[in-house]
Design a protein around this motif. Structure first.
Motif, PDB file in Angstrom:
ATOM      1  N   ALA B 162      42.827 -17.736  10.789  1.00 23.68           N
ATOM      2  CA  ALA B 162      43.713 -18.407   9.873  1.00 23.68           C
ATOM      3  C   ALA B 162      43.481 -20.025   9.665  1.00 23.68           C
ATOM      4  O   ALA B 162      42.749 -20.333  10.790  1.00 23.68           O
ATOM      5  CB  ALA B 162      45.318 -18.322  10.280  1.00 23.68           C
ATOM      6  N   LEU B 163      43.586 -20.524   8.482  1.00 23.32           N
ATOM      7  CA  LEU B 163      43.514 -21.996   8.355  1.00 23.32           C
ATOM      8  C   LEU B 163      44.692 -22.359   7.968  1.00 23.32           C
ATOM      9  O   LEU B 163      44.983 -22.493   6.501  1.00 23.32           O
ATOM     10  CB  LEU B 163      42.204 -22.186   7.294  1.00 23.32           C
ATOM     11  N   PRO B 164      45.699 -22.717   8.569  1.00 23.64           N
ATOM     12  CA  PRO B 164      47.080 -23.016   8.447  1.00 23.64           C
ATOM     13  C   PRO B 164      47.107 -24.545   7.618  1.00 23.64           C
ATOM     14  O   PRO B 164      48.025 -24.645   6.852  1.00 23.64           O
ATOM     15  CB  PRO B 164      47.708 -23.470   9.631  1.00 23.64           C
ATOM     16  N   ASN B 165      46.251 -25.409   7.658  1.00 22.09           N
ATOM     17  CA  ASN B 165      46.203 -26.807   7.141  1.00 22.09           C
ATOM     18  C   ASN B 165      45.151 -27.066   5.908  1.00 22.09           C
ATOM     19  O   ASN B 165      44.067 -27.072   6.166  1.00 22.09           O
ATOM     20  CB  ASN B 165      45.843 -27.746   8.145  1.00 22.09           C
ATOM     21  N   PHE B 166      45.902 -26.963   4.853  1.00 28.70           N
ATOM     22  CA  PHE B 166      44.839 -27.348   3.634  1.00 28.70           C
ATOM     23  C   PHE B 166      43.706 -26.615   3.462  1.00 28.70           C
ATOM     24  O   PHE B 166      42.417 -26.985   3.541  1.00 28.70           O
ATOM     25  CB  PHE B 166      44.556 -28.916   3.467  1.00 28.70           C
ATOM     26  N   GLN B 167      44.098 -25.358   3.678  1.00 28.88           N
ATOM     27  CA  GLN B 167      42.960 -24.484   3.522  1.00 28.88           C
ATOM     28  C   GLN B 167      41.927 -24.434   2.691  1.00 28.88           C
ATOM     29  O   GLN B 167      41.938 -24.735   1.511  1.00 28.88           O
ATOM     30  CB  GLN B 167      43.430 -22.726   3.204  1.00 28.88           C
ATOM     31  N   ASN B 168      40.630 -24.138   3.089  1.00 23.06           N
ATOM     32  CA  ASN B 168      39.468 -23.969   2.270  1.00 23.06           C
ATOM     33  C   ASN B 168      39.185 -22.423   1.929  1.00 23.06           C
ATOM     34  O   ASN B 168      39.374 -21.671   2.955  1.00 23.06           O
ATOM     35  CB  ASN B 168      38.134 -24.365   3.141  1.00 23.06           C
ATOM     36  N   PRO B 169      39.496 -21.955   0.669  1.00 22.02           N
ATOM     37  CA  PRO B 169      39.127 -22.854  -0.424  1.00 22.02           C
ATOM     38  C   PRO B 169      40.644 -23.498  -1.084  1.00 22.02           C
ATOM     39  O   PRO B 169      40.556 -24.103  -2.139  1.00 22.02           O
ATOM     40  CB  PRO B 169      38.699 -21.689  -1.554  1.00 22.02           C
ATOM     41  N   THR B 170      41.668 -22.990  -0.878  1.00 23.19           N
ATOM     42  CA  THR B 170      42.939 -23.102  -1.597  1.00 23.19           C
ATOM     43  C   THR B 170      43.753 -24.338  -1.565  1.00 23.19           C
ATOM     44  O   THR B 170      44.432 -24.652  -2.356  1.00 23.19           O
ATOM     45  CB  THR B 170      44.116 -22.096  -1.304  1.00 23.19           C
ATOM     46  N   GLY B 171      43.510 -25.408  -0.412  1.00 23.75           N
ATOM     47  CA  GLY B 171      44.362 -26.360  -0.167  1.00 23.75           C
ATOM     48  C   GLY B 171      45.807 -26.130   0.315  1.00 23.75           C
ATOM     49  O   GLY B 171      46.397 -27.192   0.501  1.00 23.75           O
ATOM     50  N   ARG B 172      45.910 -25.054   0.613  1.00 23.88           N
ATOM     51  CA  ARG B 172      47.321 -24.537   0.830  1.00 23.88           C
ATOM     52  C   ARG B 172      47.795 -25.039   2.223  1.00 23.88           C
ATOM     53  O   ARG B 172      46.862 -24.850   3.234  1.00 23.88           O
ATOM     54  CB  ARG B 172      47.648 -23.097   0.849  1.00 23.88           C
ATOM     55  N   ARG B 173      48.824 -25.484   2.384  1.00 21.30           N
ATOM     56  CA  ARG B 173      49.346 -25.794   3.794  1.00 21.30           C
ATOM     57  C   ARG B 173      50.415 -24.645   4.404  1.00 21.30           C
ATOM     58  O   ARG B 173      51.459 -24.404   3.531  1.00 21.30           O
ATOM     59  CB  ARG B 173      49.772 -26.979   4.218  1.00 21.30           C
ATOM     60  N   LEU B 174      50.419 -24.004   5.452  1.00 19.85           N
ATOM     61  CA  LEU B 174      51.274 -22.952   5.762  1.00 19.85           C
ATOM     62  C   LEU B 174      52.452 -23.560   6.431  1.00 19.85           C
ATOM     63  O   LEU B 174      52.572 -24.770   7.324  1.00 19.85           O
ATOM     64  CB  LEU B 174      50.669 -22.389   6.898  1.00 19.85           C
ATOM     65  N   PRO B 175      53.789 -23.435   5.542  1.00 21.50           N
ATOM     66  CA  PRO B 175      55.103 -24.048   6.195  1.00 21.50           C
ATOM     67  C   PRO B 175      55.377 -23.569   7.581  1.00 21.50           C
ATOM     68  O   PRO B 175      54.888 -22.864   8.120  1.00 21.50           O
ATOM     69  CB  PRO B 175      56.008 -23.487   5.026  1.00 21.50           C
ATOM     70  N   LEU B 176      56.213 -24.664   8.075  1.00 19.18           N
ATOM     71  CA  LEU B 176      56.587 -24.514   9.568  1.00 19.18           C
ATOM     72  C   LEU B 176      57.207 -23.032   9.890  1.00 19.18           C
ATOM     73  O   LEU B 176      56.801 -22.470  11.070  1.00 19.18           O
ATOM     74  CB  LEU B 176      57.593 -25.640  10.025  1.00 19.18           C
ATOM     75  N   GLU B 177      58.133 -22.715   9.352  1.00 20.45           N
ATOM     76  CA  GLU B 177      58.742 -21.304   9.312  1.00 20.45           C
ATOM     77  C   GLU B 177      57.590 -20.099   9.413  1.00 20.45           C
ATOM     78  O   GLU B 177      57.822 -19.298   9.999  1.00 20.45           O
ATOM     79  CB  GLU B 177      59.925 -21.182   8.643  1.00 20.45           C
ATOM     80  N   SER B 308      46.666 -22.431 -14.096  1.00 14.71           N
ATOM     81  CA  SER B 308      47.472 -22.875 -13.114  1.00 14.71           C
ATOM     82  C   SER B 308      46.535 -23.428 -12.031  1.00 14.71           C
ATOM     83  O   SER B 308      45.647 -23.135 -11.669  1.00 14.71           O
ATOM     84  CB  SER B 308      48.566 -21.723 -12.680  1.00 14.71           C
ATOM     85  N   TRP B 309      47.257 -24.257 -11.092  1.00 13.25           N
ATOM     86  CA  TRP B 309      46.783 -24.868  -9.823  1.00 13.25           C
ATOM     87  C   TRP B 309      47.727 -25.360  -9.023  1.00 13.25           C
ATOM     88  O   TRP B 309      48.930 -25.292  -9.366  1.00 13.25           O
ATOM     89  CB  TRP B 309      45.758 -25.922 -10.416  1.00 13.25           C
ATOM     90  N   ASN B 310      47.467 -25.574  -7.703  1.00 10.50           N
ATOM     91  CA  ASN B 310      48.178 -25.936  -6.823  1.00 10.50           C
ATOM     92  C   ASN B 310      48.455 -27.616  -6.544  1.00 10.50           C
ATOM     93  O   ASN B 310      47.388 -28.230  -7.233  1.00 10.50           O
ATOM     94  CB  ASN B 310      48.233 -25.278  -5.482  1.00 10.50           C
ATOM     95  N   GLN B 311      49.464 -27.983  -5.935  1.00  7.80           N
ATOM     96  CA  GLN B 311      49.686 -29.439  -5.759  1.00  7.80           C
ATOM     97  C   GLN B 311      49.322 -29.829  -4.225  1.00  7.80           C
ATOM     98  O   GLN B 311      50.109 -29.813  -3.510  1.00  7.80           O
ATOM     99  CB  GLN B 311      50.999 -30.061  -6.308  1.00  7.80           C
ATOM    100  N   PRO B 312      48.142 -29.964  -3.759  1.00  7.72           N
ATOM    101  CA  PRO B 312      47.831 -30.164  -2.447  1.00  7.72           C
ATOM    102  C   PRO B 312      48.707 -31.368  -1.614  1.00  7.72           C
ATOM    103  O   PRO B 312      48.614 -32.376  -2.426  1.00  7.72           O
ATOM    104  CB  PRO B 312      46.324 -30.358  -2.406  1.00  7.72           C
ATOM    105  N   GLU B 313      49.039 -31.118  -0.409  1.00  2.50           N
ATOM    106  CA  GLU B 313      49.663 -32.121   0.267  1.00  2.50           C
ATOM    107  C   GLU B 313      48.505 -32.804   1.224  1.00  2.50           C
ATOM    108  O   GLU B 313      48.795 -33.990   1.826  1.00  2.50           O
ATOM    109  CB  GLU B 313      50.830 -31.518   1.097  1.00  2.50           C
ATOM    110  N   GLY B 314      47.366 -32.416   0.988  1.00  6.25           N
ATOM    111  CA  GLY B 314      46.334 -32.825   1.903  1.00  6.25           C
ATOM    112  C   GLY B 314      44.963 -32.114   1.699  1.00  6.25           C
ATOM    113  O   GLY B 314      44.910 -31.057   0.858  1.00  6.25           O
ATOM    114  N   GLY B 315      43.848 -32.688   2.238  1.00  7.39           N
ATOM    115  CA  GLY B 315      42.568 -31.920   2.317  1.00  7.39           C
ATOM    116  C   GLY B 315      41.945 -32.452   0.992  1.00  7.39           C
ATOM    117  O   GLY B 315      41.942 -33.499   0.555  1.00  7.39           O
TER     118      GLY B 315
END
Lengths: 396, 396
Positions: B162-177, B308-315
């Motif tokens: 797993a890549l929980p933080n600002f994943q390559n390729p999606t830029g997604r971050r896995l929420p705390l819960e 459509s695209w996501n709004q990254p919080e980092g990465g």
């Protein structure tokens, strides 16, 4: 929690070399065990100046990701030295990585791999992770015996791994006629040769024999290294391979570490580009030749009858054989040697099969001459005692 | 001569990333394809000063062979940052090597390995050499869905990658819960977690979520890297693992490249030891956050309806989806994009199975703002045309 691990990882056991390196960290130990080049041979000033140039020239490129094949000017430098096309050259993270990549590309579980008897321990380790079946090729004091290569012995072999120059562990150099015979037989039986050559430049007199690569570029994967002629801490090696194998090795490398550090590649190139090696390598040859003579003299003075060793023409190692037929085990004797503050590497781990336990490897390049004398004297006394109290000697 | 190669090497095909990197070398191409960090983020002056100190302090040690585990002060630095014992830390030659070592130690042919959908291409490549069976875990726009992990799905799995933080390729971050739920389920079903975290520090606002490692140190192998916070050309990564796995990883590393270059490890440690990262990382966050906003603004202006695209919080990445159900293939469209001098990475290679061919990855960190605007405008026009002429659109 006990995690399920791979079959290859289950086979991994603690390496003799690792354990020995721990012992030799004690400053009071006279260590003939390490395979370390002498720090006196590192061209520190030239490398420091080269590093300053790398920062001055193009630091962003030196610190960025780069192509898997390696830094082009460094590849060109190597291609020219070995008279091959640059498209055959791949830079590796030390030549240990070349062993890993060759294993990845060529070894399936159960694949036959031909190795010298004995052979380099680090290669046996790297190959073993991919679960080959080793077939040992007989050697004598001149190295591998090409006439032992028959159609039957070589049938289905993925490759033959050889160290023709000042082999680790034996220090032996394969004579020219054997090289020719080896290449001819390999060609006849369709066997790929893997030529590992980290010590080729370290001939004490400067005379060099032709590489297997030069005799048959399309039938040889050649491995070289900057570890013994520049500095091992850079972890810079290279592999020269026929085009279709070069391509596969690059792909395997990409999955293994993307590429070798850009920074160290550029530092190395800036260090050697102006011809430093031609000025520098003779100083290493002289240093190692002198160290070797000191140890050979000490061995002649201190070793008891029945102990034999070779007279290396280059490299970093002497191979010593305790008398046969007495049940002597250099691994067992090492424990007592370390108690007396001297270390060496027992010969057994260098054999893929049927280890000759009466053998051991002595490295002489990092120990000051007076300590060589002292350490060999201690070993001579210890071996004399071991021979006198050997199981078979007592039984006789 | 056609040499017999291993089954794994036969499977190796030319990588999409490699081919694309070749294209993007042309200076006229606006490349959103590379995963390269911005050279503007390299602390060159600090690294140059650090290198000078390494040469001044102990050049012989910096250029010599060293322990497989890595340079102790650097390992201690990492252990402190992650609040683990130093005996769990192994320095690797980039985090790509950590992937290779993890595969060596944990994957047999046919072993089940759980991966996100999509996942990091370089990891899929590294694992594939060891012939696992991938099982894809469903994701949505917040990342991996922990509730998908069932006893059946996870049965016999060697690990979950797993890549929980600002994943390559999606830029997604896995929420705390979701992190909490993932760790709880992994514990319940006895699944080892492999947490790959090269981008964790690159949160634009500086807020960081707890690592999976911090939630269950004995059930997680954590991979970190200096590539995105210092410089990738050093090829420095690390892996933190439970003791019994750390030991096996070290053994595998010894066979793979003996150790990571001593020189680069010491340069990195000298660069960061005085707290440079605390001053330096905020500047990278600001730079990348600004670049990301420029691309998000350009996308909003230029993309046609249905994209459509996501709004990254980092990465470093934005994940873009072309309208579904039209048979659009971003790989096919890339050929036309490159003709118009814009590059991106098609999404398909990031899927272990059932690729969604309407997806693509955009990297924004190395492209100047005006070129981002220009490149996105070209892509917007191209996608509009592709949608209009899509097979299903024409059929309708």
């Amino acid at each position: 929690m006990q995690w399920a691990i791979s079959r290859r990882a289950q086979q991994l056991t603690s390496s003799a070399i690792r354990e020995i390196l721990k012992v030799t960290e004690r400053p009071e130990v006279i260590s003939f065990a390490g395979g370390l080049p002498s720090p006196a041979s590192f061209p520190v000033a030239a490398m420091e100046a080269a590093t300053a140039r790398v920062f001055a020239d193009n630091p962003a490129a030196a610190l960025q990701y780069a192509a898997t094949e390696g830094y082009l000017p460094l590849r060109e430098f190597i291609a020219k030295r070995h008279n091959v096309g640059v498209e055959r050259v791949l830079i590796t993270t030390g030549s240990q990585q070349a062993l890993d990549l060759i294993a990845k590309v060529l070894i399936d579980p159960g694949s036959k791999v031909l190795v010298e008897t004995p052979s380099y321990l680090g290669a046996l380790q790297a190959f073993s992770l991919f679960e080959p079946e080793f077939t040992s090729i007989p050697t004598d004091d001149k190295g591998l015996q090409p006439e032992a290569l028959t159609a039957e012995l070589t049938a289905g072999a993925r490759f033959l791994y050889a160290l023709p120059n000042f082999q680790n562990p034996t220090g032996r150099r394969l004579p020219l006629e054997r090289r020719q015979a080896l290449v001819a037989r390999a060609r006849e039986f369709g066997v790929l040769l893997v030529e590992d050559d980290p010590y080729g430049e370290l001939s004490y007199t400067g005379d060099q024999l032709p590489t297997l690569l030069s005799m048959n570029p399309d039938g040889v994967i050649y491995m070289g290294s900057f570890s013994k002629i520049l500095a091992p801490g850079l972890r810079l090696g290279f592999v020269i391979a026929p085009p279709e194998l070069h391509f596969k090795l690059c792909q395997a490398k990409q999955a293994s570490d993307l590429h070798t550090p850009t920074f160290t590649q550029r530092v190395a190139y800036e260090t050697v580009r102006d011809g430093l090696l031609d000025r520098h390598i003779p100083t290493i040859r002289e240093l190692y030749g002198k160290q070797c003579r000191v140890m050979l003299d000490a061995l002649a003075r201190h070793m008891p009858e029945g102990v034999s060793w070779n007279q290396p023409e280059g490299g970093m190692f002497i191979w010593l054989q305790l008398p046969q037929g007495l049940g002597l085990d250099s691994m067992a004797i090492l424990e007592e040697a370390v108690k007396r503050n001297v270390a060496y590497v027992p010969g057994a781990p260098f054999y893929a099969s049927n280890p000759q336990r009466n053998t051991l490897r002595l490295a002489f390049v990092t120990v000051p001459p007076e300590r060589i004398e002292q350490g060999v004297a201690i070993l001579g006394k210890l071996f004399r005692e071991a021979i006198a109290s050997a199981p078979q000697a007592r039984a006789a």
